[in-house]
Motif scaffolding. Structure first.
Motif, mmCIF file in Angstrom:
data_model
loop_
_atom_site.group_PDB
_atom_site.id
_atom_site.type_symbol
_atom_site.label_atom_id
_atom_site.label_comp_id
_atom_site.label_asym_id
_atom_site.label_seq_id
_atom_site.Cartn_x
_atom_site.Cartn_y
_atom_site.Cartn_z
ATOM 1 N N GLY A 198 22.509 26.989 23.391
ATOM 2 C CA GLY A 198 21.116 26.817 22.969
ATOM 3 C C GLY A 198 20.146 27.053 24.104
ATOM 4 N N ILE A 199 20.527 26.603 25.320
ATOM 5 C CA ILE A 199 19.662 26.838 26.484
ATOM 6 C C ILE A 199 19.509 28.337 26.726
ATOM 7 C CG2 ILE A 199 19.514 26.564 28.996
ATOM 8 C CD1 ILE A 199 20.974 23.847 28.573
ATOM 9 N N PHE B 151 17.267 29.678 24.160
ATOM 10 C CA PHE B 151 15.894 29.246 24.415
ATOM 11 C C PHE B 151 15.254 30.120 25.488
ATOM 12 C CE2 PHE B 151 12.897 26.145 26.472
ATOM 13 C CZ PHE B 151 11.999 26.091 25.418
ATOM 14 N N VAL B 152 16.030 30.387 26.548
ATOM 15 C CA VAL B 152 15.539 31.270 27.609
ATOM 16 C C VAL B 152 15.323 32.672 27.053
ATOM 17 C CG1 VAL B 152 16.145 32.346 29.807
ATOM 18 C CG2 VAL B 152 16.589 29.921 29.458
ATOM 19 N N THR C 241 14.437 33.452 24.138
ATOM 20 C CA THR C 241 13.235 33.489 23.307
ATOM 21 C C THR C 241 12.026 33.969 24.105
ATOM 22 O OG1 THR C 241 14.103 31.659 21.990
ATOM 23 C CG2 THR C 241 11.753 32.102 21.810
ATOM 24 N N ILE D 276 16.165 33.588 15.726
ATOM 25 C CA ILE D 276 15.580 33.463 17.061
ATOM 26 C C ILE D 276 14.681 34.658 17.364
ATOM 27 C CG2 ILE D 276 16.144 33.544 19.528
ATOM 28 C CD1 ILE D 276 16.576 30.812 18.455
ATOM 29 N N ALA E 33 10.557 34.480 17.742
ATOM 30 C CA ALA E 33 9.961 34.872 19.021
ATOM 31 C C ALA E 33 8.968 36.020 18.845
ATOM 32 C CB ALA E 33 11.052 35.276 20.004
ATOM 33 N N VAL F 59 10.922 17.257 27.364
ATOM 34 C CA VAL F 59 10.568 18.414 26.527
ATOM 35 C C VAL F 59 9.063 18.664 26.582
ATOM 36 C CG1 VAL F 59 10.482 19.277 24.156
ATOM 37 C CG2 VAL F 59 12.551 18.148 24.992
ATOM 38 N N VAL G 66 7.364 22.107 28.125
ATOM 39 C CA VAL G 66 6.447 22.904 27.295
ATOM 40 C C VAL G 66 5.078 22.996 27.957
ATOM 41 C CG1 VAL G 66 5.237 22.990 25.084
ATOM 42 C CG2 VAL G 66 7.673 22.419 25.148
ATOM 43 N N ILE H 299 13.542 27.478 33.637
ATOM 44 C CA ILE H 299 14.312 26.547 32.806
ATOM 45 C C ILE H 299 15.741 26.422 33.325
ATOM 46 C CG2 ILE H 299 15.283 26.216 30.502
ATOM 47 C CD1 ILE H 299 12.686 27.517 29.444
ATOM 48 N N ALA I 228 22.335 31.166 31.181
ATOM 49 C CA ALA I 228 20.872 31.139 31.130
ATOM 50 C C ALA I 228 20.273 31.965 32.265
ATOM 51 C CB ALA I 228 20.370 29.693 31.204
#
Length: 846
Positions: A273-274, A277-278, A280, A374, A378, A445, A449, A500, A726
């Motif tokens: 997920g990390i 997320f990166v 994205t 995803i 994005a 979080v 953000v 991140i 990541a």
């Protein structure tokens, strides 16, 4: 519009390649995790289910609740119970099962099976249907014979007739292998070892003489497991035993395996997920740049009648196609990753049951859904921006820059999120232990953000700070600095991907380093003993170990730590027996009240227990032992405990004589003080006194610290390996950004070449720009990581008095160097591409 979207995807294949790679890596990690864990889980479940083929009903000892202040003696499975079960209607046969820890050494004296997976049991009669003997061997008979499973025999190189070294609770035994058997035992399939003795020997070794741990019953033909269970329940007195069908046992084992695998699966999915997320950020960045480059095209579409919704839809269709391609390739790569992870476990010496690679429909659906979703999420914001392009923008080659109002709104939102995040994290540090975990996670979080939203604002002053260094590189350095702040939003999105990854790596490094030192202090504080002796798997030691150590040359003080259950008032309390005359030489606990005196009826109590029960020096209480005997005890002192020793300490003489005659005393560990102190020679002497037993650990304070360091180093290396995904995705983001930036600035680069900047200068400019952006992300990530590491440490400190923040500055420098390396490597291809541009063609480009 659909055809237009497809044409755009096909015309920008090179530009979208990095986006596809970013999504593909994340999807591959997700699908690979699911394939790996599902494959291992299913193989273990099938293997464990085979282990219950000869069990239709399993009978375990019953349970009677403690009555009043006494500890009730619990029911046992005796030969009488076995006879009753054999006579039950529908029962064909019954086997009395005995089991316990059995450490086998290989030919080099090393422990087989990893300690916790080293098991022993009994071979029932001449022919036990559970364990078919092969290779001409026979069942073990007597104390000097043993049978071992075929997997262990193969790994250790043993055959029938060999002598093996083994231990159950301390003393070394050297039985002869009389048989090698095959088994479907799930523990063996997972890499463990299984040793079998005859029943009488097993009962003696595992301290269960005259009783069994379990009775396994096989049903006669025509009798179901449920019918047999009901028949057995009717003939056994209430509370004597607990019955379970073989099918229930297999289902429970499968559920347990699935639960154990879910922990590993969830941990791996967090890192996947990390990575996603990166990724994205990279996808959003890519589509933002693609939209900016197609300003005239999109504006003309609006001018000839395309609605805003159609323009947004065309961008989302592009994202759908890109996401689908990335998801399919990621799924294929994930299947390979899953197979590779299973093969890797085999090369590391771990054994997993054989079975097919499991690619479930859920895995396929998850991979496709994650990849497409995803990418489309994005791309949605760039798509909305594209729809807002007014037709008049077709008259200009560059769309209008962000307005002052939009920047103010963005910075305000970022400041609010960051402030709320910091406040929530700081508030969580004031809470106790687990109560603060959820608020701290939520605050983290919010802060991440907020910092991401503020990154464009932060980029200007932080990158400006690098100006003196950039001047060293002349005009290339000046241009690189200006280019890096020309589009703050793009710089922010690129740097945030790296930020991140480094935030997580730094935070975990700070926490692991601090915990390592704190636990080492915790183990060593207040312990004056030179060595601590314990079983490799955490099981109990035989009292013989203490006797052998006490008689060893150079040993001046010995104290075992012996546990016993008792009832104090209406609560169960565990008492710890020690050598009252020697414990003062082996420990040095701070005393809050009274004196540290142990002997007869005098005991000492740790501060937590004293506070909970309202005791102080001089308080008296009655402890009821197992079997019903009671003892009036006096609190001589209240001490500050550590993780190694805590609770109520009393003299072993007092404790042991109150235990039932049938209860064999066993020790958790033995502390040893020597005249020569801790040294290699002293340790060798102690190990030889114990027969160089592979099941027993003799550890000094330094050994304990080394064990802790090894554990945390292994954990950190695993985390670094997982978080490397990541960082790789972040590298792709930097490459993507620079490549598209070079494309956008083709005309500008052509002009620079025309007025005298050579190819080397162009390469240096692109590389320095990449370096600055990467270092910017690295500084933010390391700063946030140290803050989160400190905050998490404050939570830990509320439950760990020895916790102390340790900031590994050397590793921080390595992480910053890593960020710089990422920047340099990521710029290689874009820099070369920029240097190869034809200056005349570039000047004429639009």
């Amino acid at each position: 519009m659909f055809r237009t979207a497809l044409r755009n995807v096909l015309s920008h294949k090179a530009r979208l390649l990095m986006t596809v790679l970013a999504v593909m890596l994340g999807v591959a990690f997700v699908s690979g995790t699911l394939v790996f864990t599902n494959t291992i889980s299913q193989a273990l479940q099938k293997s464990s289910a085979k282990g219950f083929d000869h069990v239709d009903v399993s009978i375990g000892p019953g349970y009677r609740p403690n009555e009043g202040e006494s500890v009730t003696e619990q029911p046992k499975l005796t030969p009488e119970v076995l006879k009753k079960v054999e006579s039950a209607p529908g029962a064909e046969s019954a086997i009395g099962v005995v089991s316990g820890f059995t450490a086998l050494a290989d030919r080099n004296g090393k422990l087989i099976g990893g300690g916790f997976q080293s098991q022993g049991g009994n071979f029932w009669g001449k022919d036990d249907p559970r364990y078919p003997i092969r290779d001409g061997g026979r069942a073990p008979r007597g104390e000097n014979e043993i049978a071992i499973d075929s997997q262990t025999a193969k790994r250790a190189g043993y055959k029938v007739g060999d002598t093996v070294r083994m231990s159950v609770d301390g003393p070394v035994l050297t039985p002869t292998v009389t048989g090698i058997f095959t088994t479907d035992d799930g523990n063996v399939a997972a890499g463990g070892s299984l040793a079998l003795f005859d029943t009488a020997t097993a009962q003696k070794l595992f301290h269960t003489e005259g009783e069994y741990d379990e009775i396994a019953v096989t049903a006669a033909a025509g009798t179901s497991q449920t019918q047999l269970r009901k028949a057995i329940d009717r003939i056994l007195p209430e509370d004597t035993a607990v019955t379970t069908t073989g099918r229930q046992l297999a289902d429970e084992q499968a559920t347990q395996i699935a639960a154990e695998m879910s922990g590993l699966k969830n941990a791996l999915l967090v890192f996947a997920g990390i990575a996603l997320f990166v990724g994205t950020f990279i996808i959003a960045n890519t589509f933002t740049m693609l939209v900016a480059q197609r300003t005239k095209e999109l504006a003309l579409l609006r001018a000839v009648g395309a609605s805003r919704r159609q323009v947004t839809r065309s961008v989302l269709i592009e994202a759908f196609v890109v996401g689908m391609v990335a998801a399919v390739t990621g799924l294929a790569a994930g299947v390979g990753i899953g197979a590779g992870m299973r093969a890797l476990i085999g090369t590391l010496g771990e054994t997993v049951p054989e079975g097919p690679l499991v690619v479930s429909p859920g895995t396929v659906a998850t991979a496709l859904l994650v990849g497409v979703l995803i990418t489309m999420v994005a791309a949605w914001l760039p798509g909305r921006r594209a729809a807002r392009i007014p037709p008049v923008a077709a008259m200009s080659s560059v769309h209008a820059q962000a307005t002052t109002k939009s920047l103010v709104v963005r910075n305000t939102i970022g400041a609010l999120f960051s402030g709320a995040g910091v406040a929530t994290v700081l508030y969580a540090t004031t809470m106790d232990g687990s109560d603060g975990q959820a608020p701290m996670g939520f605050g983290a979080v919010l802060l991440i953000v907020g910092v991401f939203v503020l990154t464009p604002l932060l980029s200007r002053p932080l990158i400006a700070a690098a100006a003196p260094l950039m001047r060293v590189f002349g005009i290339s350095g000046k241009l690189a600095r200006q280019n890096s702040v020309r589009n703050p939003r793009r710089t922010a999105a690129t740097a945030s991907a790296l930020m991140i990854g480094l935030t997580l790596i730094t935070g975990m490094t700070v926490m692991a380093g601090s915990l390592q030192q704190s636990i080492a202090r915790m183990a060593a504080d207040a312990i004056k003993a030179d060595y601590v002796v314990s079983m490799a798997n955490g099981n109990m030691l035989s009292p013989d170990v203490e006797k052998k150590l006490a008689g060893t040359e150079g040993v001046t003080a010995v104290s075992p730590l012996r546990n016993a259950e008792s009832r104090i008032g209406d609560e169960t309390e565990y008492l710890t027996g020690v050598n009252g005359s020697a414990i003062g030489k082996l420990t040095d606990f701070p005393i809050d009240d009274g004196t540290f005196k142990i002997g007869g009826s005098d005991v000492v109590v740790d501060a937590d227990t004293a506070d909970r029960r309202g005791w102080k020096a001089g308080s008296e209480f009655t402890a009821a032992f197992q079997g019903g005997e009671k003892q009036r005890l006096t609190v001589a002192g209240v001490y500050e405990s550590n993780e190694l020793i805590r609770g109520i300490l009393l003299d072993n003489a007092t404790l042991t004589e109150r235990l039932p005659a049938a209860a064999d005393p066993a020790d958790m560990m033995v502390m040893v003080k020597t005249s020569a102190g801790a040294s290699d020679a002293t340790k060798d002497r102690l190990e030889k006194a114990l027969g160089e037993n592979p099941a027993i650990k003799v550890q000094s304070g330094q050994d304990l610290s080394a064990d802790i360091a090894r554990m945390f180093t292994l954990m950190l290396n695993m985390l670094y390996g997982l978080l490397a995904m990541a960082v790789i995705v972040a590298v792709l983001g930097v490459i993507n950004t620079l490549a598209m930036s070079v494309f956008e600035r083709s005309q500008e680069i052509g002009m620079l070449r025309a007025i005298g900047l050579d190819r080397r200068g162009i390469k240096r400019m692109v590389r320095l720009e990449s370096l600055v952006i990467s270092l910017f992300g690295g500084v933010l990530g390391i700063g946030l990581g140290v803050f989160f590491g400190w905050a998490a440490g404050e939570l830990i400190a509320s439950r760990m008095p020895t916790y102390e923040l340790v900031v590994p500055w050397a590793r921080m420098a390595v992480f910053l160097l890593l960020a710089a390396t990422v920047g340099i490597l990521a710029a290689l291809w874009p820099a070369r591409r920029a240097a190869k541009l034809n200056m005349l063609a570039a000047i004429k480009s639009e």
